[in-house]
Design an enzyme around this catalytic site. Structure first.
Site, PDB file in Angstrom:
ATOM      1  N   HIS A 222       0.823  -1.325   0.104  1.00  0.00           N
ATOM      2  CA  HIS A 222      -0.186   0.093   0.077  1.00  0.00           C
ATOM      3  C   HIS A 222       0.866   1.404  -0.118  1.00  0.00           C
ATOM      4  O   HIS A 222       0.236   2.284  -0.168  1.00  0.00           O
ATOM      5  CB  HIS A 222      -1.115   0.076   1.159  1.00  0.00           C
ATOM      6  CG  HIS A 222      -0.416   0.347   2.479  1.00  0.00           C
ATOM      7  ND1 HIS A 222       0.458  -0.359   3.127  1.00  0.00           N
ATOM      8  CD2 HIS A 222      -0.249   1.514   3.049  1.00  0.00           C
ATOM      9  CE1 HIS A 222       0.628  -0.077   4.597  1.00  0.00           C
ATOM     10  NE2 HIS A 222       0.431   1.334   4.244  1.00  0.00           N
TER      11      HIS A 222
HETATM   12  C1  UD1 Z   1      -2.106   6.290   4.994  1.00  0.00           C
HETATM   13  C2  UD1 Z   1      -0.857   6.917   5.854  1.00  0.00           C
HETATM   14  C3  UD1 Z   1       0.170   5.701   5.758  1.00  0.00           C
HETATM   15  C4  UD1 Z   1      -0.594   4.631   6.464  1.00  0.00           C
HETATM   16  C5  UD1 Z   1      -1.586   4.155   5.554  1.00  0.00           C
HETATM   17  C6  UD1 Z   1      -2.313   2.847   6.457  1.00  0.00           C
HETATM   18  C7  UD1 Z   1      -0.095   9.232   5.385  1.00  0.00           C
HETATM   19  C8  UD1 Z   1       0.519  10.177   4.480  1.00  0.00           C
HETATM   20  N1  UD1 Z   1      -0.342   7.818   4.942  1.00  0.00           N
HETATM   21  O1  UD1 Z   1      -1.660   5.764   3.620  1.00  0.00           O
HETATM   22  O2  UD1 Z   1       1.203   6.227   6.566  1.00  0.00           O
HETATM   23  O3  UD1 Z   1       0.514   3.572   6.273  1.00  0.00           O
HETATM   24  O4  UD1 Z   1      -2.508   5.165   5.687  1.00  0.00           O
HETATM   25  O5  UD1 Z   1      -3.252   2.200   5.654  1.00  0.00           O
HETATM   26  O6  UD1 Z   1      -0.936   9.611   6.343  1.00  0.00           O
HETATM   27  N2  UD1 Z   1      -8.667   5.613  -0.313  1.00  0.00           N
HETATM   28  C9  UD1 Z   1      -9.562   4.981  -0.419  1.00  0.00           C
HETATM   29  N3  UD1 Z   1     -10.548   4.836   0.695  1.00  0.00           N
HETATM   30  C10 UD1 Z   1     -10.003   5.322   1.862  1.00  0.00           C
HETATM   31  C11 UD1 Z   1      -9.014   6.066   2.080  1.00  0.00           C
HETATM   32  C12 UD1 Z   1      -8.209   6.086   0.896  1.00  0.00           C
HETATM   33  O7  UD1 Z   1      -9.960   4.418  -1.492  1.00  0.00           O
HETATM   34  O8  UD1 Z   1     -11.142   5.207   2.985  1.00  0.00           O
HETATM   35  C13 UD1 Z   1      -7.637   5.704  -1.395  1.00  0.00           C
HETATM   36  C14 UD1 Z   1      -7.752   7.171  -2.099  1.00  0.00           C
HETATM   37  O9  UD1 Z   1      -7.542   6.993  -3.442  1.00  0.00           O
HETATM   38  C15 UD1 Z   1      -6.764   8.027  -1.422  1.00  0.00           C
HETATM   39  C16 UD1 Z   1      -5.533   6.930  -1.412  1.00  0.00           C
HETATM   40  O10 UD1 Z   1      -6.246   5.806  -1.019  1.00  0.00           O
HETATM   41  O11 UD1 Z   1      -6.212   9.212  -2.469  1.00  0.00           O
HETATM   42  C17 UD1 Z   1      -4.402   7.346  -0.294  1.00  0.00           C
HETATM   43  O12 UD1 Z   1      -5.150   7.570   0.868  1.00  0.00           O
HETATM   44  P1  UD1 Z   1      -4.412   8.291   2.214  1.00  0.00           P
HETATM   45  O13 UD1 Z   1      -5.251   8.184   3.321  1.00  0.00           O
HETATM   46  O14 UD1 Z   1      -3.886   9.555   1.525  1.00  0.00           O
HETATM   47  O15 UD1 Z   1      -3.090   7.572   2.347  1.00  0.00           O
HETATM   48  P2  UD1 Z   1      -2.777   5.883   2.613  1.00  0.00           P
HETATM   49  O16 UD1 Z   1      -2.123   5.408   1.409  1.00  0.00           O
HETATM   50  O17 UD1 Z   1      -4.032   5.350   2.905  1.00  0.00           O
HETATM   51  N1  UDP Z   2      -4.714  -4.779   8.618  1.00  0.00           N
HETATM   52  C1  UDP Z   2      -6.107  -5.098   8.213  1.00  0.00           C
HETATM   53  N2  UDP Z   2      -6.732  -5.549   7.294  1.00  0.00           N
HETATM   54  C2  UDP Z   2      -5.967  -5.599   6.110  1.00  0.00           C
HETATM   55  C3  UDP Z   2      -4.504  -4.968   6.040  1.00  0.00           C
HETATM   56  C4  UDP Z   2      -3.945  -4.744   7.290  1.00  0.00           C
HETATM   57  O1  UDP Z   2      -6.692  -5.180   9.488  1.00  0.00           O
HETATM   58  O2  UDP Z   2      -6.506  -5.884   5.140  1.00  0.00           O
HETATM   59  C5  UDP Z   2      -4.087  -4.454   9.655  1.00  0.00           C
HETATM   60  C6  UDP Z   2      -2.818  -5.048  10.112  1.00  0.00           C
HETATM   61  O3  UDP Z   2      -3.219  -6.327  10.762  1.00  0.00           O
HETATM   62  C7  UDP Z   2      -2.307  -4.141  11.028  1.00  0.00           C
HETATM   63  C8  UDP Z   2      -2.724  -2.625  10.374  1.00  0.00           C
HETATM   64  O4  UDP Z   2      -3.827  -3.021   9.564  1.00  0.00           O
HETATM   65  O5  UDP Z   2      -2.336  -4.049  12.342  1.00  0.00           O
HETATM   66  C9  UDP Z   2      -1.575  -2.351   9.392  1.00  0.00           C
HETATM   67  O6  UDP Z   2      -1.920  -1.139   8.495  1.00  0.00           O
HETATM   68  P1  UDP Z   2      -1.545  -0.645   7.370  1.00  0.00           P
HETATM   69  O7  UDP Z   2      -0.495  -1.783   6.665  1.00  0.00           O
HETATM   70  O8  UDP Z   2      -2.815  -0.107   6.612  1.00  0.00           O
HETATM   71  O9  UDP Z   2      -0.466   0.612   7.508  1.00  0.00           O
HETATM   72  P2  UDP Z   2       0.954   0.626   8.169  1.00  0.00           P
HETATM   73  O10 UDP Z   2       0.886  -0.073   9.411  1.00  0.00           O
HETATM   74  O11 UDP Z   2       2.053   0.422   7.234  1.00  0.00           O
HETATM   75  O12 UDP Z   2       0.908   2.211   8.505  1.00  0.00           O
END
Ligand code: UD1
Ligand code: UDP
Length: 386
Positions: A222
């Site tokens: 991701h």
């Molecule tokens: C964010 C965090 C990242 C974390 C991750 C956990 C920042 C900069 N990044 O990344 O550190 O590891 O969350 O999962 O804060 N989107 C959807 N549905 C949602 C949310 C997002 O479709 O409910 C899609 C949208 O296209 C959006 C993209 O995901 O533009 C990125 O979402 P965003 O919250 O900006 O960052 P993450 O990649 O989720």
């Molecule tokens: N996780 C979850 N469902 C998924 C993928 C991840 O519940 O489909 C959980 C995972 O077990 C962990 C957390 O989400 O506890 C990690 O989040 P993510 O990978 O989105 O972000 P990061 O830890 O890299 O910030």
């Protein structure tokens, strides 16, 4: 005696999961000491990235949902700042608790510190030493706006010392005289608490996916560096597809919507090919209990997630990390996580290495005793002399 008014700020999936451990510890042991208020910035809004966790992890519903949604970093953070500032001015909490390193963490740190509310940072001190990652800027800024900093590992604690934090500060603590702690990892609290429940409640998922215990690989992707750089995304998935076919090993991939959107937009025909592949199971994001079940029963984990890297260790699985560097360096030093970047040759070589030597690996207890949330709450109580 008045209770401590604590505002938890969450926004992204892993923060909701981390905050559930604090909420659970308050309810179980300190309900007479704290009043908890939960603010959701709305950074994650899809049901499977947000609502499912509140339901499954038995959390209180957010008292405020700022509904900011997705946007460029500056715009998204600005909307969060405005919303959080309004809540803080209204609620006047004793302290503001932040988790991890997302834009929601950064906004909470800026809003609270400028209004002089003490910031408590859980998962402080982590560094990738790569400032092109948005999370690295968020972490550094949040740590330097905090009053109590709870680091999950010795490496994180040492990073703070290197940045000028002192381990011998004495009370009263403040943003100018912060206290740094070496605790465990709050995610271990959750993994230990939910591991058996995951088997009992979600065991049938393995059948639905037609996978056998101990005989499949779990993969998540991701990070922006992997989803937005199309050559990297294709290199990773192409390599995983080939390996799954060669070794006849099923790979289960619960994909973040960001990754699916990128595949549909940029790699449409390759995505259809993957969906038809016998050994690849691309599925929507799963719940925390389902994820725990998959982690526990996999034979190897391949990920660019911070949380999933650690969970691979909790459940004693070898882990390939799809990044150039990691904040969880103890895993790499221990040889149970290997950095493979998005490099097909490295992914292939290290995959084969793990397939051949899994049983020789050891998993020391790097992340505490699973009671980190209680430790943190006791220290907060101590700061407020409760
Ligand atoms: C964010 C965090 C990242 C974390 C991750 C956990 C920042 C900069 N990044 O990344 O550190 O590891 O969350 O999962 O804060 N989107 C959807 N549905 C949602 C949310 C997002 O479709 O409910 C899609 C949208 O296209 C959006 C993209 O995901 O533009 C990125 O979402 P965003 O919250 O900006 O960052 P993450 O990649 O989720
Ligand atoms: N996780 C979850 N469902 C998924 C993928 C991840 O519940 O489909 C959980 C995972 O077990 C962990 C957390 O989400 O506890 C990690 O989040 P993510 O990978 O989105 O972000 P990061 O830890 O890299 O910030």
């Amino acid at each position: 005696m008045p209770r401590i008014k604590l505002i938890n700020i969450v926004g992204a999936r892993p923060q909701i999961i981390k905050a559930s451990a604090i909420g659970r510890a308050i309810r179980s042991n300190f309900s007479d000491k704290f009043t908890e208020i939960l603010v959701h910035t709305g950074q994650h809004y899809d049901k499977e990235l947000s609502d499912v966790f509140f339901e499954e992890l038995e959390m209180r519903k957010p008292d405020y949902n700022l509904g900011v949604g997705s946007a460029r970093h500056g715009r998204q953070t600005a909307m969060m700042l405005t919303g959080i500032e309004d809540v803080l001015l209204k609620e006047k909490p004793d302290c503001v608790v932040l988790y991890g390193d997302t834009n929601s963490t950064l906004a909470g740190a800026l809003a609270a510190s400028k209004l002089h509310f003490p910031v408590i940072h859980i998962e402080a001190g982590l560094r990738s030493f790569n400032k092109t990652m948005p999370e690295e800027i968020n972490r550094i800024t949040s740590d330097h706006a905090s009053t109590l900093l709870f680091t999950p590992t010795n490496a994180a604690f040492q990073n703070l010392i290197r940045e000028g934090f002192r381990s011998d500060n004495t009370p009263p603590y403040s943003i100018d005289n912060p206290k740094i702690y070496l605790t465990g990892d709050i995610m271990l609290d959750n993994s230990l608490y939910f591991a058996d429940l995951a088997e009992r409640k979600k065991g049938s998922l393995l059948e639905t996916l037609s996978v056998e215990k101990g005989a499949f690989i779990l993969a998540t992707i991701h990070r922006d560096a992997n989803t937005d750089e199309i050559t990297r995304l294709k290199a990773i998935l192409q390599t995983l597809k080939s390996l799954s076919e060669e070794y006849k090993l099923i790979m289960v991939m619960p994909l973040h919507p960001r990754t699916t959107i990128s595949l549909k937009t940029n790699l449409k025909s390759f995505y259809s090919e993957l969906l038809k592949c016998k050994y690849i199971r691309i599925i929507p994001p799963v719940t925390f209990l389902e994820m725990t079940l998959l982690e526990k029963n996999s034979s190897m984990i391949i990920t660019d997630s911070g949380g999933v890297q650690k969970e691979s260790h909790f459940f004693r699985k070898p882990c390939l990390v799809l990044r150039k560097e990691t904040e969880w360096i103890e895993l790499v030093k221990n040889g149970t996580a290997l950095l493979v970047d998005a490099d097909p040759e490295k992914i292939r070589n290290e995959f084969i290495k793990f397939i051949n030597c899994c049983s020789e690996l050891e998993y020391p207890g790097f992340y505490g005793d699973g009671k980190t949330a209680e430790f943190i709450l006791k220290e907060i109580m101590w700061m407020f002399k409760k």
